[in-house]
Every structure is written in structure tokens, then in C-alpha cells.
Write an enzyme that holds these catalytic residues in place. Structure first.
Site, PDB file in Angstrom:
ATOM      1  N   ASP A   3      38.782  39.495  30.580  1.00  0.00           N
ATOM      2  CA  ASP A   3      40.050  38.912  31.000  1.00  0.00           C
ATOM      3  C   ASP A   3      39.976  37.393  30.768  1.00  0.00           C
ATOM      4  OD1 ASP A   3      42.703  39.542  32.689  1.00  0.00           O
ATOM      5  OD2 ASP A   3      41.772  37.822  33.644  1.00  0.00           O
TER       6      ASP A   3
ATOM      7  N   HIS B 148      42.817  48.105  32.021  1.00  0.00           N
ATOM      8  CA  HIS B 148      42.422  46.702  31.865  1.00  0.00           C
ATOM      9  C   HIS B 148      41.061  46.386  32.476  1.00  0.00           C
ATOM     10  CE1 HIS B 148      42.755  42.427  31.395  1.00  0.00           C
ATOM     11  NE2 HIS B 148      42.624  42.217  32.690  1.00  0.00           N
TER      12      HIS B 148
END
Length: 318
Positions: free
Chosen positions: A99, A294
């Protein structure tokens, strides 16, 4: 077992988790996460023969959170990692980021190829520095409700996210019950960032109530401002990185993402994932894990760990 301590580096105090002996590997987490997000990787990489160090990044958890927005540029965050390597008594490291930690890892490799001998990015592709400020480009494309934009005004997102931290973490980490995860990246009028979900959905199998409680307790103490300030440097980072326009990262590299990750299927990432070799001429592998979302290193640790161990062993400078 991993241990933890606080290390002073680059003018701040970094809380780190560490384990193992061998070539140094630094793990950089993203938003809204912590070094705890690497809990499945730290022991696995240590067992494979590496010295693993995972900090709470600048502004997060038990690490210093400077008050000014300007203290969260890509130079500051990469500077923390460089100073951390030096504080650990090392001159070389391999760096892995997920991320927001991925841009830190990619830029660390770009800025200091003498120090960072290999780089892996999870979920976020390497820097493709476009020909305009990212927030300007969004507006020019008629987009006014992307979450990056919602996060810009200090205090707005903080107020929403801190109102009920347990609710926030359950929605953001636990999933939003959306058939289209990309929709979560757009903020509907009057609904805020969390408006897509009720928070009543059961947790996914990879996230326990104890995990959620750790994130919640930590964010109750730290608040969200430090992490949000990273987003408030998006355009400034574009300006600062002008000297690296069209630069490549020549070290051995690895990219991992989940096939259901909105970052690589949505607005920004899909084209970049297909053009990784433009920036990464020494890309060893592109691993897209089918069905993963994610939070890939938490969701699918076995597959991520296997790929990381193979890559690190092949890339380690003897």
C-alpha cells in the site's frame, strides 16, 4: 519470536518489530495499518535466514507523528528507512512495501540504489510519474469525489474515522461487503468515506477479533492524522520527484497483488500493472493472487511468504 524496540532515526523515534539473523529486510506497511500487518511475514522471513525489521511508519502507531503536513513527503518517509538501515548498523538492505509502504520501497530503491539491493512492492505499482499533478489530473477528468480528494482537508477525514475507531477499522480492514470494491474509493455526498458499509458484516477469515482489537486500540491512541498526512503530500511528491522523470529501478524487483484489489483494477492501477517493465527492467516476477483483495499479505500469507522468500534468496547479495 519477534521482539520490539524504539530506534531514533532521521529525527524521529521509530517503533520496530524485528526477528532473525542474516541479510537485512525492511518491511514498510501502508494505510491504515501498522508493523503488525506483517505479523505473518516476520517469522517466515526470519526462519528463511533473514534479519527482518518492520517499523510503524512515520505518523503511525508508536512511531513519532510530526504535526506539520510537510513532514510527510516521500523524502521524509524514504529518509526514515535510510536512517533506520544505518541505525541498525547496516549498509545494505532489501526493502518490501505494501500500500503506501510500496511507494516508499520503490522510491528507496530509486533514490538509493547503493543501499537497497532489491525491492518488492505489494498492491501499489512502481512510480509512473505522469505529466501533471495527480490531484489536478483527477479534477481535469471530472472526478471530484475520489478518496484522495476527501482526505486532503485536515480534520475532515480525521473526524469521521476517529468518531468510532472500532467501527472504522472493521469497515476498512474487514471489508465493506461490496460486490465492486472500486466503489469504496469514491465518497458519496454526505456519506463520508465509511458510508458504503454498515460494519455489521462478519469479519473475513484472515482477520480475527484479536487482530481488529489491536489495530483499534492502537489507533484510538494515535488517531489518524499522521497517516492521512501522507495523502496530503501526493501533489508535493510529484513536484519533488521531478528529477526522476522516466527513471527506472534496475535492482531485482517483485510485484504482488490480489486479483480483487481495487488499486490494480481501478482508476489508477490497471494500466500500470500491464506496463511494469517500463519502470522495472529487472522484474523477476509479477504475482497476481487469484481471489485476494487489497490486504494481500494478511489475506494470503502462505503464497506471499513463498514468493518473498524465493525472491529474497535469489536477490540476496552475498
Amino acid at each position: 519470536m519477534s521482539s520490539s524496540r524504539v530506534i531514533s532515526a532521521n529525527g524521529i523515534d521509530l517503533f520496530v518489530r524485528e526477528q532473525g539473523q542474516g541479510p537485512l529486510v525492511v518491511l514498510c506497511h501502508g494505510w491504515p495499518e501498522l508493523s503488525y500487518s506483517w505479523r505473518h511475514q516476520i517469522p517466515a522471513l526470519a526462519a528463511a535466514g533473514f534479519r527482518v525489521v518492520a517499523p510503524d511508519m512515520r505518523g503511525y502507531g508508536r512511531t513519532t507523528a510530526p504535526s506539520g503536513v510537510a513532514a510527510y513527503s516521500i523524502f521524509d518517509t524514504v529518509g526514515d528507512v535510510v536512517a533506520l538501515v544505518q541505525a541498525l548498523g547496516e549498509t545494505k538492505a532489501m526493502v518490501i512495501g505494501h500500500d503506501w509502504g510500496a511507494p516508499v520501497a520503490w522510491h528507496a530503491a530509486l533514490f538509493r540504489p547503493d543501499m537497497f539491493t532489491a525491492v518488492a512492492g505489494l498492491s501499489v505499482p512502481p512510480p509512473f510519474r505522469g505529466h501533471g499533478k495527480p490531484l489536478d489530473l483527477l479534477r481535469e477528468n471530472g472526478i471530484t469525489n475520489f478518496y484522495w480528494q476527501y482526505f486532503q482537508t485536515p480534520g475532515v477525514a480525521e473526524a469521521e474515522l476517529e468518531r468510532d475507531v472500532a467501527h472504522t477499522m472493521r469497515i476498512v480492514l474487514g471489508g465493506r461487503g461490496l460486490s465492486d470494491p472500486t466503489a469504496a474509493m469514491f465518497v458519496q455526498d454526505d456519506k463520508g468515506f465509511l458510508g458504503h458499509a454498515s460494519g455489521s458484516e462478519p469479519l473475513p477469515s484472515w482477520l480475527t477479533e484479536a487482530d481488529l482489537a489491536y489495530f483499534t486500540e492502537t489507533y484510538r491512541k494515535s488517531g489518524f492524522r499522521g497517516g492521512l498526512n501522507w495523502y496530503r503530500n501526493i501533489d508535493r511528491n510529484w513536484e519533488l520527484t521531478a528529477p526522476w522523470q522516466d527513471a527506472q529501478i534496475h535492482q531485482p524487483s517483485l510485484f504482488i497483488a490480489g486479483s480483487k484489489d481495487a488499486v490494480i483494477t481501478g482508476l489508477i492501477g490497471a494500466r500500470r500493472v500491464n506496463e511494469l517493465d517500463r519502470v522495472l527492467p529487472n522484474l523477476k516476477r509479477k504475482l497476481i493472487i487469484d481471489g485476494a483483495g487489497h490486504w494481500v499479505q494478511q489475506e494470503r500469507p502462505d503464497e506471499v511468504n513463498a514468493a518473498l522468500v524465493k525472491f529474497l534468496k535469489e536477490s540476496a547479495v552475498q
